[in-house]
Write an enzyme that holds these catalytic residues in place. Structure first.
Site, PDB file in Angstrom:
ATOM      1  N   ALA A 359       0.836  -1.201   0.000  1.00 23.55           N
ATOM      2  CA  ALA A 359       0.000   0.000   0.000  1.00 23.55           C
ATOM      3  C   ALA A 359       0.871   1.252   0.000  1.00 23.55           C
ATOM      4  O   ALA A 359       1.963   1.259   0.580  1.00 23.55           O
ATOM      5  CB  ALA A 359      -0.924  -0.007   1.211  1.00 23.55           C
ATOM      6  N   PRO A 360       0.403   2.334  -0.638  1.00 22.73           N
ATOM      7  CA  PRO A 360       1.161   3.590  -0.630  1.00 22.73           C
ATOM      8  C   PRO A 360       1.351   4.110   0.792  1.00 22.73           C
ATOM      9  O   PRO A 360       0.534   3.868   1.675  1.00 22.73           O
ATOM     10  CB  PRO A 360       0.269   4.535  -1.446  1.00 22.73           C
ATOM     11  CG  PRO A 360      -0.610   3.647  -2.264  1.00 22.73           C
ATOM     12  CD  PRO A 360      -0.830   2.423  -1.431  1.00 22.73           C
ATOM     13  N   GLY A 361       2.437   4.858   0.988  1.00 18.95           N
ATOM     14  CA  GLY A 361       2.704   5.428   2.302  1.00 18.95           C
ATOM     15  C   GLY A 361       3.960   4.839   2.908  1.00 18.95           C
ATOM     16  O   GLY A 361       4.798   4.249   2.220  1.00 18.95           O
ATOM     17  N   LYS A 363       6.294   2.400   5.315  1.00 19.25           N
ATOM     18  CA  LYS A 363       6.336   0.981   5.660  1.00 19.25           C
ATOM     19  C   LYS A 363       5.934   0.789   7.115  1.00 19.25           C
ATOM     20  O   LYS A 363       6.481   1.423   8.012  1.00 19.25           O
ATOM     21  CB  LYS A 363       7.747   0.439   5.427  1.00 19.25           C
ATOM     22  CG  LYS A 363       7.893  -1.055   5.687  1.00 19.25           C
ATOM     23  CD  LYS A 363       9.310  -1.509   5.365  1.00 19.25           C
ATOM     24  CE  LYS A 363       9.475  -3.007   5.572  1.00 19.25           C
ATOM     25  NZ  LYS A 363      10.844  -3.459   5.229  1.00 19.25           N
ATOM     26  N   GLY A 364       4.967  -0.081   7.351  1.00 12.97           N
ATOM     27  CA  GLY A 364       4.503  -0.316   8.705  1.00 12.97           C
ATOM     28  C   GLY A 364       5.513  -1.098   9.519  1.00 12.97           C
ATOM     29  O   GLY A 364       6.120  -2.055   9.023  1.00 12.97           O
ATOM     30  N   THR A 365       5.701  -0.699  10.775  1.00 15.15           N
ATOM     31  CA  THR A 365       6.642  -1.410  11.640  1.00 15.15           C
ATOM     32  C   THR A 365       6.038  -2.679  12.225  1.00 15.15           C
ATOM     33  O   THR A 365       6.756  -3.601  12.595  1.00 15.15           O
ATOM     34  CB  THR A 365       7.114  -0.503  12.785  1.00 15.15           C
ATOM     35  OG1 THR A 365       5.972  -0.082  13.542  1.00 15.15           O
ATOM     36  CG2 THR A 365       7.851   0.711  12.251  1.00 15.15           C
ATOM     37  N   LYS A 380      -4.334  -6.325   5.408  1.00 15.74           N
ATOM     38  CA  LYS A 380      -3.186  -6.267   6.317  1.00 15.74           C
ATOM     39  C   LYS A 380      -2.925  -7.627   6.943  1.00 15.74           C
ATOM     40  O   LYS A 380      -3.863  -8.390   7.185  1.00 15.74           O
ATOM     41  CB  LYS A 380      -3.444  -5.303   7.484  1.00 15.74           C
ATOM     42  CG  LYS A 380      -3.495  -3.841   7.183  1.00 15.74           C
ATOM     43  CD  LYS A 380      -3.726  -3.095   8.506  1.00 15.74           C
ATOM     44  CE  LYS A 380      -3.781  -1.612   8.320  1.00 15.74           C
ATOM     45  NZ  LYS A 380      -3.976  -0.931   9.627  1.00 15.74           N
ATOM     46  N   ASP A 419     -13.326   0.520  11.196  1.00 13.64           N
ATOM     47  CA  ASP A 419     -13.697  -0.831  11.598  1.00 13.64           C
ATOM     48  C   ASP A 419     -12.758  -1.819  10.908  1.00 13.64           C
ATOM     49  O   ASP A 419     -12.136  -1.513   9.886  1.00 13.64           O
ATOM     50  CB  ASP A 419     -15.150  -1.110  11.212  1.00 13.64           C
ATOM     51  CG  ASP A 419     -15.707  -2.355  11.893  1.00 13.64           C
ATOM     52  OD1 ASP A 419     -15.019  -2.913  12.772  1.00 13.64           O
ATOM     53  OD2 ASP A 419     -16.826  -2.765  11.549  1.00 13.64           O
TER      54      ASP A 419
END
Length: 610
Positions: A359-361, A363-365, A380, A419
């Site tokens: 997904a754009p944005g 990088k999730g930790t 996710k 949600d």
């Protein structure tokens, strides 16, 4: 709702009354005993179908009682009960499944392995629910129970197939129509309000009707109305109840008149029950504003009309930017919404041939987020271990993070948290994934993702509505749009607090902007109950948190990482209280006292000016 109105204050609901009305009946032990005793495969299939259908009927009866209880709580101004009913309803489905599963496992252990019994029993069930309105829901219940017993993969079963098929749904069956001519008068609106049938008095129904009619007249002006032109007002034959509020929902239709095509105007009349009677608080006539009021970021509405397909279709026609699946969820039918959402994702892939990619944005930790470019959804998984950029000393682990995502699903999200739809044991075609994403999922999600020949199997999969991460939005938005977004970010944080949710990772990257330009929190690995957080005052040692549980309001702007000085000033000017300990401690006291803080579910500009 009833068609009569009383002039006395409604009686509060007693705890025993709620307990009795929402208690799930015990399973049919006579049927269970017969199922345990028989060795005949045909009898086993028939009895299993009857046992499960009986359990579903018990569940469905209770779930249909709750909207009437929510109306009664609204009329009695019993706000803690409204919150309690929402919690009861959202846990009811799982509770009923969990009541039956251990009994079936203990009495008929072969159910977990008998591959021939289930298809035969399913045919018996489908025959038994033939012609029932809620046949698709009963079949969803059957599939949920089967997965619990067999640990089977989740798949979007077509509940509209075979013997549960239904014609294309039209909302006409749930609409009440008033035909008149322009301009719409106060008397017409007063009639609609009176027909809603509340059992408590209005403070000033005629006065509110006049103000509402004026607001509607203003909203109609862009549609080039003419005096005397025929107009049709369609209102759902249902009350929608949630927390402190209620609303009437429908639309206004102007016919094709030659020089103008047919024109539709969405309509939501928001109601409050104040100490001195019912009032019309706001009139919404914009699809985006209705979408915010019916957002899945809020607690679900309790709708008093049982025809959920027609209600969901009506809401979709009023708010076409929102997928149909989420319309089911916002009126409490999560399990039908769950199927509809996955079906939409698969249909998007078949139509566009797009692949799922990161997904754009940023990088999730903790999470890996992925999507298709034109999809309305983001998917996710939770990493086995956080990345090196993780801010905190201790990681609670995958199961604890999933618990937090489930918690957000089960609470009132106060209009400011997305949600989550959480799937278990989902299998998706390997060809749906871009190679780089496929490698990352298999490397960082070993405990969650496995490769099974031509498919990926997910132990868990989280699905949310797609947002634009706040920093990405601010980088591309105009000055006015950016200012509105950071002010809305403050509203988001306040609404989260009202729901007893505190995000200890106040990084702006955990917030996103929707298609209707509202800001929401969407990452939940760092959320904690606000009532469990220690609020520190000025003079404390530096540092945002101590062991992740001490919050220093004066450091909020640093935590949010809003770099632009003008935007920082706009946030501070709009929400100075967020940087003050008194505000946070006051909210904690209110929550501990069992109070239900007010949450604004629509723009303040739409409130009637008295």
């Amino acid at each position: 709702m009833t068609a009569t109105a009383s002039h006395t204050r409604a009686r509060p609901l007693g705890a025993s009354e709620i307990e009795h009305a929402t208690r799930i009946a015990e399973p049919d032990f006579d049927l269970l005993d017969a199922l345990y005793r028989t060795d005949d495969p045909d009898d086993q299939a028939r009895l299993l179908a009857r046992v499960v259908l009986s359990a579903f009927d018990n569940y469905y009866a209770v779930s249909r009682r709750i909207p009437a209880l929510a109306q009664a709580a609204f009329e009695a101004r019993d706000w803690p009960v409204t919150v309690r009913l929402s919690k009861i309803r959202i846990g009811l489905y799982t509770a009923c499944i969990d009541q039956l599963v251990p009994l079936l496992k203990a009495g008929l252990p072969e159910l977990t392995t008998d591959e021939q019994l289930w298809p035969t029993a399913e045919a018996e069930l489908l025959a038994a629910i033939e012609g029932r309105y809620e046949a698709d829901f009963a079949f969803a219940f059957w599939q949920s129970l089967r997965r619990k017993l067999v640990s089977d993969e989740w798949r979007p079963v077509s509940y509209d197939a075979g013997s549960t098929a239904r014609r294309t749904t039209s909302p006409a069956a749930v609409l009440k129509t008033t035909t008149t001519t322009l301009p719409i008068t106060a008397e017409v609106i007063a009639g609609i309000l009176g027909d809603a049938g509340f059992r408590v008095p209005w403070r000033d129904r005629d006065g509110d009707a006049a103000l509402a009619a004026q607001a509607i007249e203003t909203a109609l002006e862009p549609l080039s109305p003419r005096p005397g032109e025929p107009v049709k007002i369609e209102i759902a034959d249902a009350g929608f109840f949630r927390n402190r509020g209620a609303c009437l929902v429908g639309r206004i239709q102007l016919r094709d008149r030659g020089d103008m095509p047919m024109r539709n105007l969405p309509l939501l009349i928001a109601l409050l029950n104040e100490k001195d009677g019912l009032v019309v608080d706001a009139v919404l006539t914009d699809s985006d504003e209705l979408q915010y009021a019916f957002s899945s970021t809020l607690a679900n509405y309790h709708a008093t009309n049982p025809r959920y397909h027609e209600l969901a279709r009506l809401l979709y026609e009023l708010m076409p930017k929102r997928p149909l699946g989420t319309q089911y969820s916002c009126i409490g039918f999560h399990h039908l919404g769950k199927v509809a959402v996955m079906s939409e994702i698969l249909a998007e892939h078949r139509k566009t041939k797009e692949r799922l990619a990161t997904a754009p944005g940023f990088k999730g930790t903790v999470a890996i987020a992925f999507t298709m470019p034109s999809s309305a959804y983001v998917l996710k998984i939770i990493r086995d271990h956080p990345t090196d950029d993780y801010k905190f000393d201790y990681f609670d682990g995958l199961d604890e993070v999933l618990r937090k995502y489930n918690l957000v699903h089960e609470i009132d999200r106060a209009g400011s948290m997305l949600d989550n739809i959480i799937y278990s044991n989902v299998k998706l075609d390997r060809a749906m994934f871009a190679p780089e994403l496929l490698d990352e999922l298999l490397e960082a999600g070993i405990g969650t993702v496995t490769l099974d020949r031509g498919a990926l199997v997910f132990r868990h999969l989280i699905v949310q509505i797609k947002l634009t991460p706040l920093p990405l939005y601010l980088a591309n938005a105009s000055a006015a749009e950016s200012r509105a977004a950071v002010i809305n970010l403050g509203d988001c944080i306040k609404n989260n607090a009202a729901a007893d949710i505190f995000n200890k990772d106040l990084d702006g990257r955990n917030y996103g902007v929707s298609r209707i330009r509202k800001v929401y929190l969407f990452d939940y690995d760092a959320v904690e109950p606000l009532t469990s957080v220690t609020v520190s005052r000025d003079g404390a040692a530096p540092g945002e948190f101590d062991n992740g549980m001490v919050f220093r309001p004066q450091e909020m702007l640093e935590g949010l990482r809003i770099d632009d000085p003008g935007l920082r000033r706009a946030f501070r000017d709009a929400h100075p209280e967020l940087m003050q300990a008194d505000y946070w401690e006051g909210m904690q006291r209110a929550l501990r006292d069992g109070k239900v803080p007010k949450v604004m579910n629509y723009p303040a500009s739409r409130r009637l000016q008295r």
